[in-house]
Design a protein around this motif. Sequence first.
Motif, short mmCIF file in Angstrom:
data_model
loop_
_atom_site.label_atom_id
_atom_site.label_comp_id
_atom_site.label_asym_id
_atom_site.label_seq_id
_atom_site.Cartn_x
_atom_site.Cartn_y
_atom_site.Cartn_z
N THR A 183 0.56 -1.30 0.01
CA THR A 183 -0.12 -0.09 0.02
C THR A 183 0.90 1.33 0.09
O THR A 183 1.97 1.01 0.63
CB THR A 183 -0.80 0.08 1.22
OG1 THR A 183 -0.26 0.10 2.43
CG2 THR A 183 -1.92 -1.22 1.38
N LEU A 184 0.38 2.23 -0.68
CA LEU A 184 1.30 3.66 -0.49
C LEU A 184 1.23 4.05 0.87
O LEU A 184 2.52 4.49 1.09
CB LEU A 184 0.46 4.77 -1.50
CG LEU A 184 0.97 5.89 -1.52
CD1 LEU A 184 2.49 5.92 -1.95
CD2 LEU A 184 0.27 7.04 -2.09
N SER A 185 0.49 3.90 1.61
CA SER A 185 0.52 4.13 3.26
C SER A 185 1.63 3.45 3.71
O SER A 185 2.44 4.12 4.23
CB SER A 185 -0.68 3.96 4.01
OG SER A 185 -1.84 4.63 3.27
N ALA A 186 1.91 2.17 3.75
CA ALA A 186 3.00 1.45 3.96
C ALA A 186 4.33 1.96 3.58
O ALA A 186 5.17 1.97 4.36
CB ALA A 186 2.94 0.06 3.76
N SER A 208 7.70 3.68 5.48
CA SER A 208 9.10 2.86 5.54
C SER A 208 9.96 3.28 4.38
O SER A 208 11.02 2.37 3.76
CB SER A 208 8.76 1.28 5.21
OG SER A 208 7.99 0.95 4.17
N LEU A 209 9.88 4.53 3.83
CA LEU A 209 10.71 5.03 2.56
C LEU A 209 12.24 4.87 3.17
O LEU A 209 12.93 4.25 2.07
CB LEU A 209 10.43 6.52 2.43
CG LEU A 209 9.21 6.72 1.52
CD1 LEU A 209 8.77 8.16 1.51
CD2 LEU A 209 9.33 6.10 0.21
N ASP A 210 12.63 5.05 4.25
CA ASP A 210 14.00 5.32 4.53
C ASP A 210 14.58 3.80 4.49
O ASP A 210 15.56 3.43 4.01
CB ASP A 210 14.25 5.91 6.10
CG ASP A 210 14.18 7.25 5.94
OD1 ASP A 210 14.12 7.73 4.91
OD2 ASP A 210 13.91 7.84 7.13
N SER A 211 13.78 2.75 5.06
CA SER A 211 14.46 1.38 4.95
C SER A 211 14.21 0.78 3.64
O SER A 211 15.11 0.19 3.08
CB SER A 211 13.41 0.54 5.99
OG SER A 211 12.10 0.47 5.53
N TRP A 235 2.39 3.88 -7.99
CA TRP A 235 1.28 3.78 -7.32
C TRP A 235 0.09 4.09 -8.18
O TRP A 235 0.16 5.12 -9.23
CB TRP A 235 1.40 5.32 -6.40
CG TRP A 235 0.02 5.79 -6.08
CD1 TRP A 235 -0.90 4.94 -5.07
CD2 TRP A 235 -0.70 7.07 -6.05
NE1 TRP A 235 -2.03 5.61 -4.85
CE2 TRP A 235 -2.03 6.92 -5.41
CE3 TRP A 235 -0.19 8.19 -6.84
CZ2 TRP A 235 -2.76 8.03 -5.46
CZ3 TRP A 235 -1.07 9.24 -6.74
CH2 TRP A 235 -2.30 9.16 -5.95
N LEU A 236 -0.73 3.43 -8.18
CA LEU A 236 -2.03 3.52 -8.76
C LEU A 236 -3.00 4.57 -8.48
O LEU A 236 -3.55 4.31 -7.22
CB LEU A 236 -2.63 2.13 -9.04
CG LEU A 236 -2.24 0.97 -10.03
CD1 LEU A 236 -3.04 -0.06 -9.65
CD2 LEU A 236 -2.52 1.79 -11.57
N ASP A 284 -4.97 2.77 -2.88
CA ASP A 284 -3.88 2.97 -2.11
C ASP A 284 -2.70 1.79 -2.47
O ASP A 284 -1.84 1.46 -1.90
CB ASP A 284 -4.38 2.67 -0.69
CG ASP A 284 -3.20 3.21 0.38
OD1 ASP A 284 -2.64 3.95 0.01
OD2 ASP A 284 -3.06 2.40 1.44
N ALA A 285 -2.75 1.11 -3.62
CA ALA A 285 -2.13 -0.08 -4.13
C ALA A 285 -1.02 0.60 -4.83
O ALA A 285 -0.90 1.32 -5.82
CB ALA A 285 -2.94 -0.99 -5.11
N CYS A 286 0.23 -0.26 -4.58
CA CYS A 286 1.45 0.12 -5.22
C CYS A 286 2.18 -1.23 -5.47
O CYS A 286 2.06 -2.17 -5.22
CB CYS A 286 2.71 0.77 -4.58
SG CYS A 286 2.07 2.52 -3.90
N LEU A 287 2.92 -1.05 -7.03
CA LEU A 287 3.71 -2.23 -7.54
C LEU A 287 5.11 -1.84 -7.14
O LEU A 287 5.50 -0.89 -7.65
CB LEU A 287 3.44 -2.82 -8.87
CG LEU A 287 4.45 -3.38 -9.65
CD1 LEU A 287 4.33 -4.85 -9.06
CD2 LEU A 287 4.34 -3.83 -10.94
N VAL A 288 5.83 -2.59 -6.28
CA VAL A 288 7.09 -2.30 -5.87
C VAL A 288 8.14 -3.24 -6.62
O VAL A 288 7.89 -4.57 -6.35
CB VAL A 288 7.33 -2.36 -4.28
CG1 VAL A 288 8.74 -2.15 -3.80
CG2 VAL A 288 6.36 -1.50 -3.58
N LYS A 289 9.21 -2.58 -7.11
CA LYS A 289 10.03 -3.51 -7.86
C LYS A 289 11.56 -3.24 -7.08
O LYS A 289 11.72 -1.99 -6.93
CB LYS A 289 10.23 -3.14 -9.25
CG LYS A 289 9.06 -3.38 -10.08
CD LYS A 289 9.24 -3.07 -11.44
CE LYS A 289 7.86 -3.26 -12.24
NZ LYS A 289 8.24 -2.78 -13.80
N THR A 290 11.91 -4.07 -6.60
CA THR A 290 13.40 -4.21 -5.86
C THR A 290 14.33 -4.94 -7.02
O THR A 290 14.11 -6.12 -7.07
CB THR A 290 13.47 -4.24 -4.49
OG1 THR A 290 12.84 -5.78 -4.46
CG2 THR A 290 12.72 -3.48 -3.48
#
Length: 425
Positions: free
Chosen positions: A187-190, A194-197, A209-210, A214-220
């Motif tokens: 979620t964007l809220s999460a 936790s941006l720093d980590s 972010w869509l 509140d949904a995000c696709l996170v790629k690491t």
Amino acid sequence: MAFTNWARNQTAAPAEVRTPASTEDVVRAVGDAAAGGRRLRMIGTGHSFTGVALTDGIMLRPSALTGLTSVTGDRVTVLAGTPVRELNALLAARGLALANMGDITEQTVAGAIQTGTHGTGRDSGGLADQVVALELVLADGSVVTAGPGEDLFDAARVGLGALGVLTSVTFRVEPAFLLRNRRRRMTLSAILDSLDSLTSENEHLDFFWLPHTDACLVKTNNRDPGPARPPGAVKYWLDNVFLENTLFGAACAVGARFPGLIPRINAVSAAALGESEAVDASYKIFTSRRDVRFLEMEYAVPREHLGQALRETRALVERMGWRVTFPVEVRVTPPSTAWLSTAYGRQSAYVACHMYRPTPNPAYFAGVEEIMTRLDGRPHWGKLHTRDAAYLEKVYPRFANFVALRDRLDPGRLFGNAYLETVLG
């Protein structure tokens, strides 16, 4: 011959088009332009959304100025018109790779460098930060090579084509390596909590972010010792061709016809986000396929302002009731030493907003731009923005140095155009 860019929002009708195959051809074109009182620009492949490459004079197409000219240890020299995808293949065949890159590979190396193209990286910067030498043809027809320690080097790495015509680039490369790519939904809220980590624990972080959710696709992406575990052919087609291009394009088309459905369309897209993991050659992990045409604006803000930038952008979209199908993309980079790099001198975060090409929304871009400029944002040189020299000199510490160098090297504005008149004065 008319020129139109990839997004079909910029056009030019140059008086003459040439396709140089050597530095000598470029020198000849520069001399002819000066003698005839015409301006000259070299285009890339048209992936800029701004008019940075346009000219009404002589337009150089670099399609014959391609290929490697030397490979020595960790130094590779490539001609300026070489597409990034071609460079990736040439390096891979020699067991080499760039440390980092953006996700579009159709650009020429010169076009990507001159506009400040970047990827995402905790420790490694964009293409300009991997350059160790540049060859340029100046307005007086002289050919110069610039390297570290010289003002011309730090100015010309992201030079907007304003200082000279870039004819070859020497990159610092390294042995080919594997990256482990992990995709997951958050979620964007999460993420905001936790941006720093997220940025400190991953070598490369990219999330989407869509809007209206509140949904995000996170790629690491992180280095991996192997063995390679690339996605199967069916899985690759499903994720990268069908879901991210074919189906997404269809969703955009439906949304364009029925804007009221866009929040529901995005909710369905959010529900379809799943987890996946793959290990593959770095350049295959870094890059993406982009078939759906869009317009884009992107700003770099100091990394400590990223959370505020995203919160305000989300609140703005909700307050104004705009219907936005394209996700907002976020990336990070370390500081750069190139004078006009959007990351010059500071840890940076990038917020990129897109609109489906058939449904432009200038108000959306203007509203987000107001947020970003309030946070000392710097616009990507190749993406839509409305900033001028009066603003840019406030956010670039070496802006005046760049303009002074340009005045000395090109007092007659041989390499000028309308875009440069706006951003450089």
